[in-house]
Design a protein around this motif. Structure first.
Motif, mmCIF file in Angstrom:
data_model
loop_
_atom_site.group_PDB
_atom_site.id
_atom_site.type_symbol
_atom_site.label_atom_id
_atom_site.label_comp_id
_atom_site.label_asym_id
_atom_site.label_seq_id
_atom_site.Cartn_x
_atom_site.Cartn_y
_atom_site.Cartn_z
ATOM 1 N N LEU C 39 0.821 -1.213 0.000
ATOM 2 C CA LEU C 39 0.000 0.000 0.000
ATOM 3 C C LEU C 39 0.854 1.262 0.000
ATOM 4 O O LEU C 39 0.325 2.361 0.086
ATOM 5 N N GLY C 210 -5.834 -5.280 -0.951
ATOM 6 C CA GLY C 210 -5.144 -4.197 -0.270
ATOM 7 C C GLY C 210 -6.111 -3.161 0.268
ATOM 8 O O GLY C 210 -5.974 -2.682 1.400
ATOM 9 N N TYR C 214 -6.838 -2.296 4.219
ATOM 10 C CA TYR C 214 -6.703 -0.926 4.694
ATOM 11 C C TYR C 214 -7.986 -0.478 5.377
ATOM 12 O O TYR C 214 -7.968 0.116 6.466
#
Lengths: 438, 219, 361
Positions: C39, C210, C214
């Motif tokens: 990320l 991802g 997150y």
């Protein structure tokens, strides 16, 4: 060195609108594909200025050669160009005004010898010298040729065939007198002859010995020749005035005279524009190929010296230099002949820097010498030639153009030269090896 | 349709057509004017006159020695500019590709680094030339809007091109769009202003070469 | 890993679920480190992420497929391997997905609106496929109701909308000319709810995981660019990270498929590669678990993650090429030009004084 600003001409006698209309009509009539191509091509690089004696000596940008023909270009863009209608529609090429024509008179007549150095430097291969000649046609018809001298000459030339207004009878008398004075047999107005020599009006006035010289050489060669007083004066001041009608009239006179006596060769005198006109333009005025050869006197002399018909007593290494007449060498393709002659004469030739095809103009050609008010400018331009000659250290400056000869003499006197100015033709005549025919 | 797609698609087509039509119009309009036949006897044969035309095209690239002192700077700047531009256009892979896709012609390309260097030299020369045009009295007298517009329309493609191939400043897609659009602007203007000299130079030199060979005059 | 067939407990934290699968805190931390790298987050965040993941509660995800080809879903599913990501996928409560769920018809419909009611304001709405809006949205109906209305209603109560695939993000293939159904991307229909675009045809699975990680960790969406794409994955172009860049720079291009240059792995620019203008992570993360990506396999990038890639001209025309004019059109243009120029010259001839003796050279 700063030059006087180009002078304003006296007010013309033709009303403005008519003046402009006549100029425009003539401008347009004189533009064909080659001239059009030239006027489309300028990329404003400014190199032509660096080749021009008038700009180089004054640093005045108005003497930039391509700038001198601006009215011609504007007329072209407005009337003849591929996008003329766009130019007119958006006012991109406004109509040339009478005032503009008047202010361009000096640029076109006083500050251009039509020497062609600019045509040689132009990366787009625009023959600017040729465009100036065309522009003069339009100005002439608008009544804007410089009144003094040049205009008068052209008018007289048209009326009588000679810029000096002499009649045929007067020519005949002159020639016989010259023959007597120089002890040479003159052939005048004979019915048939192979070779017709012509004469320049400057020679008539300033260098009459040159006519005796031609006669002496032709007699020496044993050829059949005659002067023809009906086709005699080759100077064609009408050409440099921009007088198309007068120019044609004089040329056709010579052609008819040559045809009348069945001539095989017409010999042009020591004069630049005379050769240019007769050799490269006369046939077009005539409307067909000429049935006779046209040669410049130096070409005839070179031929004669090469094949032995002319025999000279070579001199002993006289240190001399040669000034190339622009119309003969650069524009006319005859720069080899004079050097062959000089070699045959046994001259110790000291060539100027820039000798030959790219040589500087003496500043007097193209009719500039005839415009009185242009004298200061002309003298400035001559300084280049002066430096060239002086750098050679030569005792004699030979030339084969009476216009150049006159300019060199005048300039040399002002500069207190020790070197003399001489005509190649007269020199050859003076050194002929004698035989019975002379 | 994004601006890039527009530039690569309809804009490219339109500008190419305008350029072709404009060039044809201008050349036809010049060459079809009334011509007068030449009757004066030529010094040389037709073959030699044609040879004269061809050789003047080449010889005019190098000025005569007598002129050099006064024009050397201008000639050098112009040479760097033209040669640099030629190197970039004819040596750059994307340009060759463009020609290839339009005509089928192809030739080897030069490495990107060389193209970037040539572009840099071209830009430098162009800046020097435009400054000179503003300062030199002769050039100031002669110059028109055409001179400045033409300069700009050549400058922008070279500038956007060097940024694009340098890949150091700006976003690829945006620079590519600007580059293609700037080239199209140049293409559209070419037939109508002084950029047409790229074609006229050949016609003019040929004409003078042939005419002067007829006279044996100096070239 | 031992299978656990117990029904998912909606109050269980992710940390507890992982423990059940035999994954301890150390593994979780390692995973978090890998994710922070992916990320493009500072590595110091990893422990925080790990802690947040451990304490995360199940997140409801409603997945709506409209004008899709199912490719996006398949790509995500096919890429699943027994990894931590798959566990996370298990952990999210995929409360509605037409392809995967067993229910159908009105049962499915009820499940959808029940899930919405139960998780109002908290669920993630994932959409793949474009949405047809023309003619009152009649070209995609679910249960007789236009999907336009369904999407609008669902988006209004969602925490965030994930537009998965180029179709959902920008309209994609159904939007290609002539676009008969009036297909649009989610962002053209919805405002007011945060949207993440995850373009690609299909998008990279790593990107979705991802984003989910997150979101689960920090409760919000990662940094997005002006096209609403996560910067971490779409911040650079294929060209920026392409392993064949040195050939591009040296000017060595394959000119046809399977020619010498192609076999030596030269740049595919001339064969139409759109890498320079395509933002995606293919060149670095690669497909098939890091196996390869189109350029590595010898085919230029299609630019499938960019809007309107389908209408941008041929895939095999280079970025420099554009659509050439063609000889016919060029000849026509030349003919028109010649005619115009000839007409101008002829008119000019008439204007010039036609004195036969005075015709100019």
């Amino acid at each position: 060195m700063s030059a006087p600003a180009p002078p304003t001409p006296p007010a013309a006698t033709i009303p403005d609108a008519e003046q402009v209309a006549k100029a425009m009509r003539r401008f347009i009539a004189d533009i064909g594909p080659a001239a059009a191509l030239a006027m489309e091509s300028c990329v404003h690089c400014g190199r032509c200025a660096e080749a021009c004696q008038f700009y180089v000596q004054t640093n005045d940008p108005r003497y930039t050669p391509i700038h001198k023909i601006a009215p011609l270009k504007q007329a072209y863009e407005r009337e003849l160009g591929p996008f003329a209608f766009v130019y007119r529609l958006f006012g991109l090429a406004p109509q040339v005004t009478a005032k503009e024509l008047e202010s361009w008179q000096a640029l076109i007549y006083d500050s251009c010898n039509m020497c062609g150095r600019c045509s040689l430097i132009c990366p787009m291969a625009i023959d600017i010298a040729d465009l100036v000649e065309r522009a003069r046609h339009g100005l002439f018809e608008a009544g804007l040729v410089p009144a003094d001298y040049l205009g008068a000459l052209a008018e007289k030339e048209q009326a009588t065939g000679s810029p000096y207004g002499l009649t045929q009878a007067q020519f005949r008398d002159m020639l016989h007198d010259i023959g007597l004075k120089h002890g040479v047999v003159m052939h005048v107005d004979e019915a048939k002859a192979d070779i017709i020599p012509t004469v320049s009006s400057i020679d008539l006035k300033m260098f009459p010995a040159s006519m005796a010289a031609i006669a002496r050489i032709l007699n020496h060669m044993g050829v059949s020749w005659t002067f023809r007083t009906d086709g005699f004066d080759a100077d064609n001041a009408a050409l440099t005035a921009g007088d198309r009608a007068g120019q044609r009239k004089i040329t056709l006179g010579i052609i008819r005279a040559a045809l009348a006596c069945g001539a095989r060769t017409v010999v042009m005198p020591e004069c630049g524009h005379a050769f240019t006109e007769m050799r490269w333009e006369a046939a077009n005025s005539f409307g067909q190929a000429l049935p006779f050869r046209v040669v410049q006197i130096t070409e005839l002399l070179a031929e004669g010296l090469s094949d032995g018909r002319i025999r000279v007593n070579p001199g002993v290494g006289e240190r001399a230099t040669y000034h190339d007449a622009c119309q003969l060498s650069r524009r006319g393709g005859a720069s080899a002949a004079p050097r062959l002659i000089l070699r045959a004469l046994g001259v110790d030739l000291r060539e100027m820097g820039d000798a030959g095809d790219a040589n500087w103009c003496c500043g007097g050609g193209g009719g500039v010498a005839l415009v009185k008010r242009a004298q200061p400018l002309r003298d400035l331009a001559f300084q280049i030639k002066r430096r060239q000659v002086e750098a050679t250290g030569a005792g004699t400056v030979y030339t084969s153009c009476s216009g150049c000869r006159q300019t060199l003499e005048h300039g040399g006197k002002t500069a207190n030269w020790t070197s003399t100015v001489a005509s190649l033709l007269e020199r050859v005549a003076d050194t002929l090896a004698h035989n019975q025919k002379d | 349709m994004t601006l890039l797609e527009f530039a690569r698609g309809p804009a490219l087509q339109a500008s190419a057509l305008i350029m072709i039509a404009g060039m044809a119009w201008r050349m036809a309009g010049i060459l079809l004017l009334r011509r007068r036949p030449q009757y004066a006897a030529s010094r040389h044969s037709l073959a030699r006159r044609m040879g004269g035309g061809a050789s003047l095209i080449l010889s005019r690239f190098i000025p005569r020695r007598t002129f050099w002192p006064r024009i050397a700077v201008g000639v050098m700047l112009s040479a760097v500019f033209h040669l640099g531009l030629a190197l970039v256009f004819f040596g750059g892979a994307p340009h060759i590709l463009l020609v290839h896709q339009a005509t089928g012609l192809i030739w080897p390309n030069l490495p990107k680094g060389l193209i970037v260097m040539a572009s840099g030299l071209t830009l430098a020369a162009m800046i020097a030339l435009i400054v000179r045009r503003r300062l030199h009295p002769v050039l100031r007298l002669l110059s028109t809007a055409d001179d400045y517009v033409s300069w700009l329309l050549v400058f922008l493609p070279v500038l956007t091109g060097i940024l694009l191939s340098g890949e150091a400043i700006g976003d690829y897609g945006s620079l590519l769009t600007l580059h293609i659009l700037s080239v199209e602007a140049l293409m559209i203007w070419l037939p109508f202003g002084k950029l047409m000299h790229s074609v006229l130079v050949f016609a003019g030199r040929w004409t003078m070469g042939v005419t002067f060979a007829r006279k044996g005059a100096a070239t | 890993m031992p299978e656990d067939h117990r029904m998912p407990d909606h109050t269980e934290t992710l940390g507890a679920a992982l423990v059940r699968h035999g994954i301890g805190r150390r593994d979780l931390l390692r995973f978090a480190l890998a994710m922070t790298a992916s990320l493009a987050l500072p590595p110091g965040i990893a422990p925080v992420m790990a802690e947040n993941l451990a304490r995360a509660k199940r997140r409801s995800v409603i997945w709506l497929s409209i004008q899709d080809c199912t490719g996006c879903l398949e790509a995500l599913l096919q890429s699943s391997s027994p990894t931590l990501e798959s566990i996370i996928f298990d952990f999210i409560s995929l409360d509605y997905q037409e392809t995967l769920m067993a229910a159908a018809g009105s049962t499915a419909d009820r499940m959808l609106w029940d899930a919405v009611a139960a998780n109002k304001g908290e669920y993630l709405l994932a959409i793949d496929g474009s949405i047809p809006v023309k003619d009152g949205g009649v070209y995609a109906l679910t249960g007789g109701r236009s999907t336009v209305g369904i999407v609008e209603a669902l988006a209004a109560d969602a925490k965030a909308v994930l537009a998965i695939g180029t179709c959902a993000a920008y309209g994609g293939i159904p939007k290609a000319y002539p676009n008969p159904t009036g297909a649009v991307g989610v962002e053209d229909l919805i405002s007011g709810t945060p949207i993440v675009n995850i373009p690609g045809c299909p998008p990279m699975p790593d990107v979705l995981s991802g984003i989910l990680v997150y979101f689960i960790s920090f409760g919000r969406l990662p940094a997005l660019d002006e096209r609403k794409r996560p910067l971490a994955y779409y911040g650079t172009t294929i060209h920026d990270r392409c392993y064949r860049r040195s050939f591009y720079d040296r000017g060595q291009f394959a000119q046809s498929f399977d020619d010498d240059g192609a076999r030596q792995g030269w740049c595919l620019f001339e064969l139409g590669c759109k890498g320079p203008i395509t933002h995606n992570a293919c060149a670095s993360l690669k497909w098939g678990g890091g196996t390869s990506f189109p350029i590595e396999s010898g085919h230029g990038c299609l630019g499938c993650a960019e809007p309107n890639f389908w209408d941008a001209g041929s895939f095999y025309t280079s970025l420099a090429g554009g659509s050439p004019t063609g000889w016919q059109n060029a000849s026509m243009a030349a003919a028109v030009g010649l005619a115009g120029g000839a007409a101008a010259a002829l008119l000019a001839r008439d204007k010039a004084d036609p004195d036969p003796e005075e015709t100019p050279p």
